[in-house]
Design a protein around this motif. Structure first.
Motif, PDB file in Angstrom:
ATOM      1  N   TRP A  27       0.792  -1.078  -0.042  1.00 20.15           N
ATOM      2  CA  TRP A  27      -0.182   0.162   0.103  1.00 20.15           C
ATOM      3  C   TRP A  27       0.864   1.375   0.055  1.00 20.15           C
ATOM      4  O   TRP A  27       1.875   1.130   0.642  1.00 20.15           O
ATOM      5  CB  TRP A  27      -0.847   0.230   1.396  1.00 20.15           C
TER       6      TRP A  27
ATOM      7  N   ILE B  99      -0.061   2.067 -11.112  1.00 24.50           N
ATOM      8  CA  ILE B  99      -1.434   2.108 -12.067  1.00 24.50           C
ATOM      9  C   ILE B  99      -1.315   3.138 -13.291  1.00 24.50           C
ATOM     10  O   ILE B  99      -1.733   2.845 -14.436  1.00 24.50           O
ATOM     11  CB  ILE B  99      -2.570   2.557 -11.115  1.00 24.50           C
TER      12      ILE B  99
ATOM     13  N   GLU C 121      -5.156   8.404  -9.436  1.00 24.01           N
ATOM     14  CA  GLU C 121      -5.412   7.158  -9.515  1.00 24.01           C
ATOM     15  C   GLU C 121      -5.007   6.574  -8.155  1.00 24.01           C
ATOM     16  O   GLU C 121      -5.827   5.610  -7.752  1.00 24.01           O
ATOM     17  CB  GLU C 121      -3.861   6.328 -10.434  1.00 24.01           C
TER      18      GLU C 121
ATOM     19  N   ARG D  12      -8.094   7.156  -6.406  1.00 27.63           N
ATOM     20  CA  ARG D  12      -9.306   6.244  -7.000  1.00 27.63           C
ATOM     21  C   ARG D  12      -9.273   4.911  -6.387  1.00 27.63           C
ATOM     22  O   ARG D  12     -10.180   4.076  -5.758  1.00 27.63           O
ATOM     23  CB  ARG D  12      -9.289   6.237  -8.699  1.00 27.63           C
ATOM     24  N   LEU D  13      -8.016   4.571  -6.040  1.00 29.85           N
ATOM     25  CA  LEU D  13      -7.896   3.308  -5.596  1.00 29.85           C
ATOM     26  C   LEU D  13      -8.409   3.210  -4.176  1.00 29.85           C
ATOM     27  O   LEU D  13      -8.974   2.420  -3.530  1.00 29.85           O
ATOM     28  CB  LEU D  13      -6.299   2.832  -5.573  1.00 29.85           C
ATOM     29  N   GLN D  14      -7.714   4.340  -3.176  1.00 30.88           N
ATOM     30  CA  GLN D  14      -8.180   4.237  -1.887  1.00 30.88           C
ATOM     31  C   GLN D  14      -9.723   4.382  -1.766  1.00 30.88           C
ATOM     32  O   GLN D  14     -10.183   3.943  -0.741  1.00 30.88           O
ATOM     33  CB  GLN D  14      -7.407   5.393  -1.208  1.00 30.88           C
TER      34      GLN D  14
ATOM     35  N   ASP E  75     -12.249   2.626  -6.307  1.00 35.36           N
ATOM     36  CA  ASP E  75     -12.758   2.433  -7.649  1.00 35.36           C
ATOM     37  C   ASP E  75     -12.405   0.873  -8.239  1.00 35.36           C
ATOM     38  O   ASP E  75     -11.404   0.505  -7.857  1.00 35.36           O
ATOM     39  CB  ASP E  75     -11.860   3.454  -8.249  1.00 35.36           C
TER      40      ASP E  75
ATOM     41  N   ASN F 294      -9.212   0.158 -10.295  1.00 39.10           N
ATOM     42  CA  ASN F 294      -8.087   0.439  -9.778  1.00 39.10           C
ATOM     43  C   ASN F 294      -7.837  -0.877  -8.615  1.00 39.10           C
ATOM     44  O   ASN F 294      -6.857  -1.247  -8.514  1.00 39.10           O
ATOM     45  CB  ASN F 294      -7.824   1.697  -9.092  1.00 39.10           C
ATOM     46  N   VAL F 295      -9.004  -1.092  -8.069  1.00 40.53           N
ATOM     47  CA  VAL F 295      -8.909  -2.083  -6.847  1.00 40.53           C
ATOM     48  C   VAL F 295      -8.686  -3.685  -7.515  1.00 40.53           C
ATOM     49  O   VAL F 295      -7.612  -4.030  -6.985  1.00 40.53           O
ATOM     50  CB  VAL F 295     -10.021  -2.168  -5.979  1.00 40.53           C
TER      51      VAL F 295
ATOM     52  N   TRP G   3      -5.022  -3.731  -8.388  1.00 42.45           N
ATOM     53  CA  TRP G   3      -4.264  -3.707  -7.018  1.00 42.45           C
ATOM     54  C   TRP G   3      -4.161  -4.859  -6.632  1.00 42.45           C
ATOM     55  O   TRP G   3      -3.004  -5.567  -6.258  1.00 42.45           O
ATOM     56  CB  TRP G   3      -4.741  -2.517  -6.060  1.00 42.45           C
TER      57      TRP G   3
ATOM     58  N   SER H 113      -2.201  -2.799   3.809  1.00 44.07           N
ATOM     59  CA  SER H 113      -3.334  -2.561   3.250  1.00 44.07           C
ATOM     60  C   SER H 113      -4.352  -3.148   4.123  1.00 44.07           C
ATOM     61  O   SER H 113      -5.370  -2.675   4.428  1.00 44.07           O
ATOM     62  CB  SER H 113      -3.954  -3.326   1.792  1.00 44.07           C
TER      63      SER H 113
END
Length: 586
Positions: free
Chosen positions: A171, A179, A223, A226-228, A231, A234-235, A238, A267
């Motif tokens: 993370w 990404i 990006e 968005r991951l956090q 999204d 992106n998830v 990841w 994470s």
RNA sequence: GCGGUGGUAGCUCAGCUGGACAGAGCAACGGUUUUCUAAACCGUCGGUCGCGAGUUCGAGUCUCGCCCACCGCGCCA
């Protein structure tokens, strides 16, 4: 015959009792300090008499004489006692006592039972290896993995329930850049062929494309946001990064004999940091400074001004946040008595601050405070003396290192044992090569740096794994020739006490196994065990050269087979504790 | 600047938390196999324990000062 496992501990207790029985003044304060001795003087030596007598203005030698006179018969019968120098008490095991010890400790279970008191009933979490996902493991990752695994095995052997936790760096801001790179330049064919190699390439591209202050960097940050925020695209990316990375790591771990119980990376603690912030603020331990949440330690000369930054000014977590949440999780969920962190020395300040903060925080909230240990080790450096870094270009991959080690071992085994079938030579090379790399890291005191060198890390003679494995293989060969199994009860019951200098030196070394395990475990320094095993293998090799085992005289044969069986047991047990595999032939 | 770690034989390193004359491997040199695996064994050579003070019956180990190397010290992990 009575034969306690840990003879030094038995002697220590006997001397404490003797001090009381002899009526020494202030005897409750007497600490015998029994330790293994230079073989020239004996097997064990009590050093505490001098300090005790000196502090009370007594004559050390006469104190020693009183103690020796009051030692109970069961101990006196098994040791030759001598008072030497200014007031040392030396204990030398008699041949009969050596035989008794060897006969009494005939199995791994027996050794384990003897050693298990140290951590019985305790749970220890060991945090080691902990690589960053989406990157290859390189030589810099070796030490944590190898040292950490040895510590796990030592703790388990001494009675602990051990939880191996791989605290992955999965993370953080680097995933925004990855990404960013992935979405622009990912090559499906390369991903299919060697996913982690491709991810590393994409990270580098993403990193190079997003210099400080650039609009590209802003996009990479978006990006990450968005991951956090969950999204889906992106998830999913990841998650793929993590799975691919873990699969690659597993292939390395398998070769090193490592199997984690958990891979709870950073994470995992995402949703657990808010509680950390809240409790640290509520207890007044953390304060806001320049917009960030920080902890100062006023009682500490340096950390009263050097902050422990637990939340960034932009509200994001960092590794301090997750490490705090991790310590709490391990304490609450695993009920850890102790937590061991195996990382390099550069993080010493971080862990010192972490431990100070955890202790205050847990105490303030009434949580049990676990023992916290930072097992540091020196960096592996390049020829320039600078630490090898992930981003410094051509670092040596761990996989390549292990492959090279196995190749060199294969060449050697093929030269030395050409008669063995190729498949067996391959199998031997895998054990010898990987073991050489592991042992090279374990036999050195972990706190010093070292310069990476193929020849040093892959050396196959001297104090190296092959030397120890060779001793094991020779013992197996003897038992094949004798037609009996190691530890055969009928053979061992017929054994007479060790008699030749070679037999006695070996037997005396064998009886010190408990001290080596204790020292390595207490200090969390596996090299103490490694050095012991090297000395044991050396004593065995000398014995082997001097005293033929398979002789006609049944009593001599039996006692030498007993020595062989016990050397085998301790070498195998010790090597396994270090994380190495052993062989029956090489 | 403050702090951490390290400085021991030509090279790579141990030295069990203050104990007995400073150890090992490698390298160099010499020896050992009709006998259980010679990936072995035995021997020789090799050190102002970075430097200087101090504490102690005793210091490579503890304290202080200095020198050298690497590292850490506010939003990377």
């Amino acid at each position: 015959m009575h034969a306690s496992f840990h003879l030094a501990a038995e002697l220590d207790a006997a001397l404490v009792a003797a001090a009381a029985a002899a009526g020494l003044p202030d005897h409750a304060a007497f600490s015998p300090e029994v330790r293994t001795a230079d073989p020239r003087h004996g097997d064990f030596q009590a050093n505490g008499v001098l300090a005790f007598a000196k502090a009370r203005k007594l004559n050390p030698r006469s104190v020693a004489e009183q103690l020796v006179g009051a030692i109970p018969a069961p101990v006196r019968d098994r040791f030759d006692l001598a008072i030497a120098g200014p007031g040392f008490i030396n204990f030398t095991l008699t041949p009969g006592a050596l035989l008794g010890w060897l006969q009494a400790h005939a199995s791994v279970a027996s050794l384990r039972a003897g050693a298990a008191a140290a951590h019985a009933g305790q749970t220890w979490v060991v945090d080691y290896s902990s690589p960053n996902t989406a990157k290859q493991m390189h030589v810099g990752h070796l030490r944590s993995a190898v040292i950490g695994e040895a510590i796990c095995r030592l703790l388990a052997f001494t009675g602990a329930r051990v939880i191996r936790d791989n605290h992955l760096g999965d993370w953080g801001t680097q995933f925004g850049k990855l990404i960013y790179g992935y979405k622009r330049w990912a090559d499906p064919a390369a991903l299919a062929a060697d996913a982690i190699e491709e991810l590393e390439r994409l990270y580098k591209l993403g990193n190079n494309a997003t210099p400080d202050g650039s609009p590209e960097l802003e996009e990479a940050r978006r990006e990450l946001v968005r991951l956090q925020q969950g999204d889906p695209e992106n998830v999913a990316l990841w998650r793929t990064f993590s799975e691919v990375s873990l699969a690659a790591f597993e292939r390395i771990y398998e070769r090193l004999g490592i199997r984690f119980d958990h891979n709870l990376g950073e994470s995992f603690y995402n949703d657990k940091v808010d509680r950390v912030y809240r409790e640290l603020e509520d207890t007044g331990i953390a304060v806001v400074s320049d917009g960030a949440l920080v902890v100062f330690h006023p009682e500490h000369p340096r950390f009263k001004t050097q902050p422990f930054l637990v939340r960034k000014a932009d509200g994001a977590s960092n590794y301090a946040s997750t490490d705090l949440a991790t310590a709490l999780y391990r304490t609450e969920h695993f009920q850890a008595h102790g937590i061991v962190y195996v990382t390099d020395f550069r993080q010493a300040d971080h862990f010192e601050q972490l431990f100070l903060t955890v202790k205050k925080w847990f105490a303030a909230r009434g949580y049990r405070v676990p023992e916290l240990h930072h097992v540091t080790f020196g960096a592996v450096t390049g020829e320039d003396g600078k630490a090898l870094k992930t981003r410094s270009g051509d670092v040596i991959r761990l996989k390549a290192l292990l492959d090279e080690a196995v190749d060199r071992a294969y060449a050697l085994v093929s030269a030395k044992s050409a008669e063995l079938p190729e498949a067996e030579r391959r199998a031997i090379a895998a054990v010898v090569g990987v073991g050489a790399v592991q042992y090279a890291d374990l036999v050195q005191n972990r706190s010093s740096n070292y310069v990476f060198s193929w020849d040093k890390m892959l050396a196959l003679d001297g104090n190296t794994a092959p030397y120890l494995l060779y001793a094991v293989a020779r013992i197996h060969s003897i038992f094949r020739g004798a037609g009996v199994s190691p530890g055969d009860p009928a053979v061992e019951a017929a054994a007479t006490p060790p008699d030749t200098p070679g037999e006695i030196a070996l037997a005396r070394k064998l009886a010190k196994f408990p001290d080596a395990v204790r020292l390595a475990t207490e200090s969390l320094r596996p090299h103490y065990l490694g050095l012991y095993l090297f000395e044991l293998a050396g004593d065995y090799s000398s014995f082997y050269a001097a005293d033929k085992v398979l002789v006609d005289d049944p009593a001599i044969r039996a006692r030498r087979l007993l020595l062989c069986a016990r050397t085998l047991l301790l070498l195998q047990t010790g090597l396994e504790l270090l994380g190495l595999r052993t062989l029956t032939r090489m």
